[in-house]
Design a protein around this motif. Structure first.
Motif, PDB file in Angstrom:
ATOM      1  N   LEU A  91       4.737 139.757 -28.946  1.00  0.00           N
ATOM      2  CA  LEU A  91       5.103 141.157 -29.222  1.00  0.00           C
ATOM      3  C   LEU A  91       4.235 141.769 -30.324  1.00  0.00           C
ATOM      4  O   LEU A  91       3.753 142.896 -30.167  1.00  0.00           O
TER       5      LEU A  91
ATOM      6  N   ILE B  43       4.634 150.604 -31.167  1.00  0.00           N
ATOM      7  CA  ILE B  43       5.338 150.318 -29.921  1.00  0.00           C
ATOM      8  C   ILE B  43       4.310 149.809 -28.918  1.00  0.00           C
ATOM      9  O   ILE B  43       3.211 150.355 -28.833  1.00  0.00           O
ATOM     10  N   PRO B  44       4.628 148.763 -28.199  1.00  0.00           N
ATOM     11  CA  PRO B  44       3.650 148.252 -27.226  1.00  0.00           C
ATOM     12  C   PRO B  44       3.411 149.254 -26.093  1.00  0.00           C
ATOM     13  O   PRO B  44       4.232 150.139 -25.865  1.00  0.00           O
ATOM     14  N   ALA B  45       2.284 149.107 -25.392  1.00  0.00           N
ATOM     15  CA  ALA B  45       2.046 149.884 -24.173  1.00  0.00           C
ATOM     16  C   ALA B  45       3.099 149.465 -23.148  1.00  0.00           C
ATOM     17  O   ALA B  45       3.646 148.373 -23.229  1.00  0.00           O
ATOM     18  N   ASN B  46       3.340 150.360 -22.197  1.00  0.00           N
ATOM     19  CA  ASN B  46       4.396 150.052 -21.223  1.00  0.00           C
ATOM     20  C   ASN B  46       4.053 148.861 -20.339  1.00  0.00           C
ATOM     21  O   ASN B  46       2.882 148.554 -20.140  1.00  0.00           O
ATOM     22  N   PHE B  47       5.090 148.236 -19.859  1.00  0.00           N
ATOM     23  CA  PHE B  47       4.909 147.073 -18.982  1.00  0.00           C
ATOM     24  C   PHE B  47       6.148 146.946 -18.121  1.00  0.00           C
ATOM     25  O   PHE B  47       7.192 147.537 -18.422  1.00  0.00           O
TER      26      PHE B  47
ATOM     27  N   LYS C  28       1.857 145.078 -29.780  1.00  0.00           N
ATOM     28  CA  LYS C  28       1.913 146.304 -30.585  1.00  0.00           C
ATOM     29  C   LYS C  28       0.515 146.725 -31.010  1.00  0.00           C
ATOM     30  O   LYS C  28       0.209 147.914 -31.092  1.00  0.00           O
TER      31      LYS C  28
ATOM     32  N   VAL D 296      12.035 142.223 -31.495  1.00  0.00           N
ATOM     33  CA  VAL D 296      12.903 141.883 -30.371  1.00  0.00           C
ATOM     34  C   VAL D 296      12.938 143.129 -29.498  1.00  0.00           C
ATOM     35  O   VAL D 296      13.081 144.248 -30.007  1.00  0.00           O
ATOM     36  N   LEU D 297      12.783 142.961 -28.200  1.00  0.00           N
ATOM     37  CA  LEU D 297      12.902 144.109 -27.291  1.00  0.00           C
ATOM     38  C   LEU D 297      14.385 144.363 -27.038  1.00  0.00           C
ATOM     39  O   LEU D 297      15.181 143.420 -26.965  1.00  0.00           O
TER      40      LEU D 297
ATOM     41  N   ARG E  29      13.985 132.955 -33.928  1.00  0.00           N
ATOM     42  CA  ARG E  29      13.535 133.512 -32.643  1.00  0.00           C
ATOM     43  C   ARG E  29      12.383 132.741 -32.026  1.00  0.00           C
ATOM     44  O   ARG E  29      12.305 132.585 -30.815  1.00  0.00           O
TER      45      ARG E  29
ATOM     46  N   HIS F  19      14.646 150.408 -32.682  1.00  0.00           N
ATOM     47  CA  HIS F  19      14.705 151.805 -32.227  1.00  0.00           C
ATOM     48  C   HIS F  19      15.976 152.056 -31.415  1.00  0.00           C
ATOM     49  O   HIS F  19      16.560 153.137 -31.468  1.00  0.00           O
TER      50      HIS F  19
ATOM     51  N   CYS G 236      12.479 144.546 -35.214  1.00  0.00           N
ATOM     52  CA  CYS G 236      11.235 145.165 -34.764  1.00  0.00           C
ATOM     53  C   CYS G 236      10.449 144.217 -33.866  1.00  0.00           C
ATOM     54  O   CYS G 236       9.441 144.590 -33.292  1.00  0.00           O
TER      55      CYS G 236
ATOM     56  N   ARG H 284       9.719 148.469 -23.254  1.00  0.00           N
ATOM     57  CA  ARG H 284       8.996 148.329 -24.523  1.00  0.00           C
ATOM     58  C   ARG H 284       9.800 148.816 -25.725  1.00  0.00           C
ATOM     59  O   ARG H 284       9.346 148.687 -26.868  1.00  0.00           O
TER      60      ARG H 284
ATOM     61  N   LEU I 291      11.903 148.805 -28.771  1.00  0.00           N
ATOM     62  CA  LEU I 291      12.262 147.732 -29.689  1.00  0.00           C
ATOM     63  C   LEU I 291      13.738 147.846 -30.061  1.00  0.00           C
ATOM     64  O   LEU I 291      14.293 148.952 -30.107  1.00  0.00           O
TER      65      LEU I 291
END
Lengths: 165, 283
Positions: free
Chosen positions: B37, B2-6, B41, A63-64, B108, A26, A61, A21, A23
């Motif tokens: 995404l 930040i997204p939750a974990n996966f 978030k 893009v992982l 993208r 970061h 922000c 997760r 980004l």
């Protein structure tokens, strides 16, 4: 589960084990230690976090870091050649293309994509090109002038290079 | 944010991706990530696994095949917008892609991701409807082809099953036809408050046939069949009257930016402008 990634940032491989997760923005700021890329809205609206991914402007922000594994990222720190600023940076300097400077790295990286594809954009093409970047000081006139300045410089240098051959 | 974990998987082949997708009920496909995404978030989506199809070779292409042009689902909006083949043989989709989001989003975001997301204000749905496109989807059971006119089933919902991946969009060539995509942008999000994609076939000063795809107006993109019927066999002068039917039968959305009445009005005006442009009419 963490993933090992290797991302080439400004030509230097950055290796890390990251949560999926995380980004890209970061990763750039906290793992690579490059804080030139700013975090504004975090919702892919403001464009402050724009970097080049394999040469194309993207909002880092949205893009992982794992999506950038094995790819090339260029940030604003990667533009200058030593002490010699990139023509787009010079353009912003000479035309006062910034007030607070928060949006500047994103504006510059997005302009890079624009000038790569349209070396001599009209003012309206410049505005359209940086449509995904917000300036909180609303200093758009000077930003457009900066990109115009950069476009002239880059064309002149390209012509000079071609003439020297 | 930040997204939750996966869990994250990045398969190299479509069949691996299909196996991974089938292995977990709430697994989601990650294409360009420009819808998913942001939703993750905000915790609007919280899949326990993402299957990133960005590393599968051969899902991004635009090529000819017989009467059709085939577009791989992972083709970005930027590549659709810049495609010389599309601009030459079937420009509507390219004209639409140019108007999506902004530079970074177009670099993208993917056509497959956008169609599978079925955002009620996304641009592509109007174009694929007007083009009578075919959408090719794969699952472990094989392949099926869904006509665009049957693909969208509601807000954010389509005919796609959880274990299926949209892989290709097939569109016809449109030689000799006038096409246009006209959009009223939401000033902040860039989404279509109203987006109108049209094809017009003219002969001898009359409209042989017209196709009108409309997005943004209702919870689901639709074909404005009343407008199309009102134009058949008529001169371009009939456009203004025909366009007044743009939102007939549609449940028109209303929000703080555009009320139901305003949106309905916009649908009529933008439909007229799109048809005028496609028919080469001056007003």
């Amino acid at each position: 589960m963490k993933k090992n990634v290797t991302i080439s940032v400004n030509g230097i491989d950055q290796r890390a084990s990251v949560e999926p997760r995380l980004l890209l923005v970061h990763f750039l700021r906290e793992v690579a230690g490059l804080t030139g890329t700013h975090i504004g809205c975090e919702t892919s609206l403001c464009g402050a976090c724009t970097v080049l991914l394999d040469g194309r402007a993207v909002k880092s922000c949205t893009v992982l870091a794992v999506q950038a594994d094995g790819r090339k990222v260029t940030t604003v720190e990667g533009l200058a050649d030593g002490d010699k600023l990139h023509p787009i940076q010079e353009g912003f300097w000479e035309e006062h293309g910034l007030q607070c400077g928060f949006c500047t790295p994103g504006m510059i990286m997005c302009s890079h994509d624009l000038l790569e594809h349209h070396p001599s954009p009209s003012d309206s093409e410049i505005r359209e090109g940086i449509n995904g970047n917000l300036c909180r000081c609303t200093g758009y006139q000077h930003i457009v002038a900066a990109v115009r300045n950069a476009s002239r410089k880059m064309s002149k240098r390209a012509t000079a290079r071609a003439g020297a051959r | 944010m930040i997204p939750a974990n996966f869990d994250y998987e990045s398969p190299r082949t479509l069949s691996e991706a299909l196996d991974m997708l089938a292995s977990r009920e709430d697994a989601k496909i990650l294409a360009g990530g420009h819808s998913l995404l942001p939703a993750m978030k905000l915790r609007l989506a919280q899949p326990s696994m993402l299957v990133d199809i960005g590393r599968i070779g051969g899902l991004a292409y635009i090529r000819e095949s017989g009467d059709q042009i085939l577009i791989g689902a992972m083709t970005t909006h930027a590549d659709v917008a810049a495609s010389k083949l599309l601009l030459r043989s079937s420009p509507l989709l390219a004209m639409t892609a140019t108007q999506i989001g902004d530079t970074q989003v177009r670099n993208r975001g993917t056509i497959g991701g956008s169609l599978a997301q079925a955002h009620p204000s996304a641009d592509y749905p109007a174009a694929v409807l007007a083009l009578d496109a075919e959408l090719v989807v794969h699952s472990r059971k094989g392949e099926r082809v869904i006509p665009a006119t049957k693909f969208f089933t509601g807000m954010f919902s389509t005919q796609l099953h959880n274990d299926e991946i949209l892989t290709e969009i097939r569109i016809p060539r449109t030689p000799g036809e006038g096409v246009a995509y006209k959009k009223f942008h939401h000033p902040a999000s860039g989404y279509a408050v109203v987006g109108i994609a049209v094809r017009v076939k003219m002969s001898g000063g009359k409209i042989d046939s017209a196709a009108v795809g409309i997005t943004g107006v209702s919870d689901i993109a639709y074909r404005a069949t009343k407008v199309e019927n009102a134009l058949r066999g008529k001169p371009a002068a009939a456009i203004a009257d025909a366009a007044t039917h743009a939102a007939d039968g549609a449940e028109v959305l209303g929000d703080y930016y555009a009320s139901t009445e305003y949106r309905q009005h916009l649908a009529v005006v933008i439909t007229r402008r799109a048809l005028d442009q496609a028919a080469g009419a001056k007003r």
